[in-house]
Design a protein around this motif. Structure first.
Motif, mmCIF file in Angstrom:
data_model
loop_
_atom_site.group_PDB
_atom_site.id
_atom_site.type_symbol
_atom_site.label_atom_id
_atom_site.label_comp_id
_atom_site.label_asym_id
_atom_site.label_seq_id
_atom_site.Cartn_x
_atom_site.Cartn_y
_atom_site.Cartn_z
ATOM 1 N N GLU A 1 -5.911 2.772 -4.836
ATOM 2 C CA GLU A 1 -4.833 2.531 -5.799
ATOM 3 C C GLU A 1 -4.365 1.077 -5.752
ATOM 4 O OE1 GLU A 1 -1.919 5.414 -4.622
ATOM 5 O OE2 GLU A 1 -3.069 7.097 -5.430
ATOM 6 N N ILE B 1 0.827 -1.193 0.000
ATOM 7 C CA ILE B 1 0.000 0.000 0.000
ATOM 8 C C ILE B 1 0.868 1.252 0.000
ATOM 9 C CG2 ILE B 1 -1.653 1.344 1.353
ATOM 10 C CD1 ILE B 1 -2.789 -1.322 2.296
ATOM 11 N N LEU B 2 1.944 1.209 0.744
ATOM 12 C CA LEU B 2 2.811 2.371 0.864
ATOM 13 C C LEU B 2 4.065 2.166 0.033
ATOM 14 C CD1 LEU B 2 2.468 2.796 4.702
ATOM 15 C CD2 LEU B 2 1.352 4.153 2.958
ATOM 16 N N ASP C 1 -5.821 9.721 3.152
ATOM 17 C CA ASP C 1 -4.617 9.192 2.500
ATOM 18 C C ASP C 1 -4.675 7.672 2.410
ATOM 19 O OD1 ASP C 1 -3.534 11.740 2.218
ATOM 20 O OD2 ASP C 1 -2.321 11.589 4.047
ATOM 21 N N LYS D 1 -7.173 6.599 -0.250
ATOM 22 C CA LYS D 1 -6.624 6.746 -1.593
ATOM 23 C C LYS D 1 -5.633 5.625 -1.905
ATOM 24 C CE LYS D 1 -4.232 9.947 -4.617
ATOM 25 N NZ LYS D 1 -3.381 11.104 -4.728
ATOM 26 N N LYS D 2 -4.775 5.304 -0.954
ATOM 27 C CA LYS D 2 -3.786 4.249 -1.166
ATOM 28 C C LYS D 2 -4.462 2.883 -1.321
ATOM 29 C CE LYS D 2 0.151 6.597 0.823
ATOM 30 N NZ LYS D 2 0.729 6.900 -0.470
#
Length: 128
Positions: free
Chosen positions: A33, A5-6, A26, A29-30
Motif C-alpha cells: 500500500e 506505513i502504519l 500484515d 500488505k502495508k
C-alpha cells in the motif's frame, strides 16, 4: 519506508510505546500500500530491492563497527543508540519482506521450512 506505513491506532500504539503484534503478511500488505500510494512499484524490482536492502545492511553494520563484542541486550548502550539500531534493523526487515513479496515468496512459510531443514541438518548433541 517508516512511520507512513502504519496509520491510525497502530501508529498511536507505537508512538505511546505500547507493544504491537503484526504479522509478516500484515507488513507485506502495508508495504505494498505504501509503495502504491507513492507510485514506487515501478522501482521495486527484485534487483533494486536487494540493492536497497544491502545498503541498509551496510548502515546496520556501521552501528557495530569498531565496538568489538557487545553484551547480549546491549546493557551499556544509550537508549538513543538502541533506537537507532531498531530503525536500521527495521529497514533491513522491511526491504526483505518487500523483496520476498515481489518475488512471490511467502517469507513466513519459507522461514518455517528452513528451520525444519536446519533441525534435520544440525541435530542437537546428545550427551550420555
Amino acid at each position: 519506508m517508516g512511520e507512513e506505513i502504519l496509520q491510525g491506532e497502530a501508529m498511536e500504539e507505537i508512538l505511546q510505546g505500547e507493544a504491537m503484534e503484526i504479522s509478516l503478511k500484515d507488513l507485506s500488505k502495508k508495504l505494498e500500500e505504501f509503495a502504491k500510494a507513492r507510485d514506487w512499484e515501478k522501482f521495486h524490482s527484485p534487483r533494486n530491492l536487494l540493492l536497497a536492502m544491502v545498503g541498509e545492511v551496510g548502515e546496520l553494520s556501521e552501528i557495530f563497527q569498531w565496538k568489538g563484542e557487545v553484551d547480549k541486550g546491549l546493557p551499556n548502550w544509550e537508549e538513543s543508540d538502541k533506537e537507532h539500531l531498531g530503525e536500521e534493523l527495521s529497514d533491513v526487515l522491511l526491504y526483505l519482506i518487500r523483496l520476498a513479496d515481489i518475488c512471490g515468496i511467502d517469507l513466513g512459510d519459507a522461514a518455517a521450512k528452513k528451520i525444519v531443514k536446519n533441525a534435520i541438518k544440525y541435530p542437537p548433541k546428545v550427551t550420555f
